[in-house]
Design a protein around this motif. Structure first.
Motif, mmCIF file in Angstrom:
data_model
loop_
_atom_site.group_PDB
_atom_site.id
_atom_site.type_symbol
_atom_site.label_atom_id
_atom_site.label_comp_id
_atom_site.label_asym_id
_atom_site.label_seq_id
_atom_site.Cartn_x
_atom_site.Cartn_y
_atom_site.Cartn_z
ATOM 1 N N GLY A 11 -15.732 -3.535 27.489
ATOM 2 C CA GLY A 11 -15.714 -2.196 26.503
ATOM 3 C C GLY A 11 -16.610 -2.131 25.300
ATOM 4 N N ASP A 12 -16.381 -1.099 24.627
ATOM 5 C CA ASP A 12 -17.285 -0.909 23.508
ATOM 6 C C ASP A 12 -16.412 -1.093 22.481
ATOM 7 N N HIS A 13 -16.449 -1.772 21.362
ATOM 8 C CA HIS A 13 -15.529 -1.824 20.051
ATOM 9 C C HIS A 13 -15.869 -0.841 19.186
ATOM 10 N N TYR A 14 -14.875 -0.028 18.677
ATOM 11 C CA TYR A 14 -15.220 1.147 17.690
ATOM 12 C C TYR A 14 -14.926 0.389 16.280
ATOM 13 N N GLN A 15 -13.902 -0.645 16.546
ATOM 14 C CA GLN A 15 -13.520 -1.742 15.406
ATOM 15 C C GLN A 15 -13.092 -2.809 15.777
ATOM 16 N N LYS A 16 -13.373 -3.833 14.913
ATOM 17 C CA LYS A 16 -12.883 -5.389 15.404
ATOM 18 C C LYS A 16 -12.559 -5.958 13.787
ATOM 19 N N VAL A 17 -11.287 -6.361 13.728
ATOM 20 C CA VAL A 17 -10.911 -6.974 12.395
ATOM 21 C C VAL A 17 -10.254 -8.254 12.772
ATOM 22 N N ASP A 18 -10.866 -9.243 12.085
ATOM 23 C CA ASP A 18 -10.424 -10.693 12.183
ATOM 24 C C ASP A 18 -9.919 -11.000 10.957
ATOM 25 N N GLY A 20 -8.383 -14.058 11.068
ATOM 26 C CA GLY A 20 -7.963 -15.496 11.290
ATOM 27 C C GLY A 20 -7.206 -15.933 12.452
ATOM 28 N N GLY A 21 -5.763 -15.938 12.347
ATOM 29 C CA GLY A 21 -5.046 -16.106 13.838
ATOM 30 C C GLY A 21 -5.062 -15.035 14.680
ATOM 31 N N MET A 22 -5.480 -13.898 14.093
ATOM 32 C CA MET A 22 -5.202 -12.623 15.011
ATOM 33 C C MET A 22 -6.525 -11.777 14.805
ATOM 34 N N ILE A 23 -6.830 -11.308 15.994
ATOM 35 C CA ILE A 23 -8.042 -10.320 15.945
ATOM 36 C C ILE A 23 -7.601 -9.092 16.661
ATOM 37 N N LEU A 24 -7.882 -7.981 15.949
ATOM 38 C CA LEU A 24 -7.357 -6.249 16.255
ATOM 39 C C LEU A 24 -8.614 -5.724 16.888
ATOM 40 N N THR A 25 -8.631 -5.002 17.959
ATOM 41 C CA THR A 25 -9.743 -4.255 18.252
ATOM 42 C C THR A 25 -9.493 -2.873 18.708
ATOM 43 N N ASP A 26 -10.092 -2.015 18.665
ATOM 44 C CA ASP A 26 -10.118 -0.629 18.901
ATOM 45 C C ASP A 26 -11.166 -0.520 19.815
ATOM 46 N N GLU A 92 -4.938 -9.732 19.610
ATOM 47 C CA GLU A 92 -4.802 -11.186 20.009
ATOM 48 C C GLU A 92 -4.626 -12.193 18.914
ATOM 49 N N LEU A 93 -3.675 -13.202 19.373
ATOM 50 C CA LEU A 93 -3.236 -14.095 18.542
ATOM 51 C C LEU A 93 -3.385 -15.544 19.193
ATOM 52 N N ASN A 94 -3.642 -16.451 18.234
ATOM 53 C CA ASN A 94 -4.187 -17.756 18.720
ATOM 54 C C ASN A 94 -2.662 -18.597 18.614
ATOM 55 N N LYS A 95 -2.791 -19.908 19.272
ATOM 56 C CA LYS A 95 -1.622 -20.534 19.374
ATOM 57 C C LYS A 95 -0.982 -21.179 17.805
ATOM 58 N N GLU A 96 -2.003 -21.135 16.767
ATOM 59 C CA GLU A 96 -1.885 -21.551 15.448
ATOM 60 C C GLU A 96 -0.912 -20.326 14.583
ATOM 61 N N ASP A 134 -6.902 -1.763 3.182
ATOM 62 C CA ASP A 134 -7.049 -1.918 1.948
ATOM 63 C C ASP A 134 -6.690 -3.463 1.722
ATOM 64 N N ASP A 135 -6.368 -3.815 0.350
ATOM 65 C CA ASP A 135 -6.145 -5.150 0.086
ATOM 66 C C ASP A 135 -4.691 -5.664 0.818
ATOM 67 N N HIS A 136 -4.013 -4.633 0.885
ATOM 68 C CA HIS A 136 -2.535 -4.884 1.196
ATOM 69 C C HIS A 136 -2.457 -4.992 2.828
ATOM 70 N N SER A 137 -3.424 -4.579 3.521
ATOM 71 C CA SER A 137 -3.070 -4.417 5.054
ATOM 72 C C SER A 137 -3.013 -5.554 5.770
ATOM 73 N N PRO A 138 -3.848 -6.650 5.538
ATOM 74 C CA PRO A 138 -3.538 -8.072 6.101
ATOM 75 C C PRO A 138 -2.214 -8.494 6.096
ATOM 76 N N MET A 139 -1.531 -8.389 5.007
ATOM 77 C CA MET A 139 -0.108 -8.977 4.927
ATOM 78 C C MET A 139 1.078 -8.061 5.554
ATOM 79 N N SER A 140 0.728 -6.679 5.352
ATOM 80 C CA SER A 140 1.274 -5.966 6.087
ATOM 81 C C SER A 140 1.295 -6.082 7.699
ATOM 82 N N ILE A 141 0.183 -6.186 7.998
ATOM 83 C CA ILE A 141 -0.141 -6.471 9.604
ATOM 84 C C ILE A 141 0.752 -7.754 10.080
#
Length: 267
Positions: A11-18, A20-26, A92-96, A134-141
């Protein structure tokens, strides 16, 4: 059979957030059919708009807006997309990542169809954080996702609940419940005291909060997937008026529906 690598989806990604241990895609799904395949890492699929048919070697699902699946590493499956627009959110989550938080995966084999409104509330909040970004989003996620797996673990432990639990889930999801405790217990053929004591054990929250979450989550999905007005969404989701809709929505997601809509637009 094709193995899709880290962050790879059809598919086509509107957004991809990496992170490190996880990747989030819309993602907008563009293929009418995707043949048998599996993914390198475990991941969630959350359908935001449209429909998708998915089948693995054990089960098949017809997924619409609001459907949420968890796929483990060994979950081979195929997809068919009906005509029209379909959009999905993936985590998506890796084993680590699992090792980092000491999260086991016992009992998480294959695909799991997640219907618990508490889980979907967390998933909606994660999706929102990718839009706030924002700066707080990674920890919140990270924190929200750890909570998701805690709820999933509880669901797996209660995967063979009494018959009345399944019947009550069906009543709430399909018909709604608008009766007294005594009448509801009679429908379920259990004692009202037993229902009162055991509800939280199997549903993870109070009866009122469970029903309100179902309504608010439905509103969230309709805001993403339809062009209905806020008034139409309010009444479609069973709220008595706009004031109750806004106050319940804000209590769950810490912002008004209108502000939320501005953050979860397609692009």
């Amino acid at each position: 059979m094709k193995e899709l690598q880290k962050g790879e989806y059809y598919g086509d990604h509107y957004q991809k957030v990496d992170l490190g241990g996880m990747i989030l895609t819309d993602t907008a799904y563009t293929h009418s059919k995707v043949d048998w395949h599996y993914h390198q890492n475990p991941y969630f699929t959350y359908i935001l708009e449209g429909q998708l048919f998915e089948a693995n070697k054990k089960e098949s699902y017809t997924l619409g807006a609001g459907s949420l699946l968890f796929h483990n590493w060994d979950d081979a499956h195929y997809n068919i997309k009906p005509p029209g627009y379909t959009r999905g959110f993936h985590i998506e989550l890796n084993k680590e990542w699992f090792l980092k938080y000491d999260l086991g995966q016992d009992g998480l084999e294959g695909s799991i169809n997640l219907k618990n409104p508490l889980v979907k509330r967390k998933m909606n909040s994660i999706f929102m954080e990718t839009k706030i970004s924002d700066d707080h989003s990674p920890m919140s996620i990270e924190m929200l996702l750890v909570e998701v797996f805690g709820l999933m673990e509880g669901q797996q432990q209660n995967q063979k609940p009494p018959n009345w639990v399944r019947k009550l889930q069906e009543l709430i999801m399909e018909e709604g419940v608008d009766s007294s405790l005594g009448n509801l217990a009679a429908q379920l053929q259990i004692h009202p005291v037993h229902l009162s004591r055991e509800f939280g054990r199997y549903f993870g929250t109070s009866f009122g909060n469970y029903v309100r979450l179902l309504k608010v989550n439905k509103a969230f999905n309709m805001m993403v997937s339809t062009k209905l007005s806020m008034t139409e969404i309010c009444y479609e989701c069973g709220f008595s008026d706009q004031s109750h809709f806004i106050s319940n929505f804000k209590r769950v997601y810490q912002m008004t529906p209108s502000k939320m809509l501005g953050k979860i637009s397609r692009r």
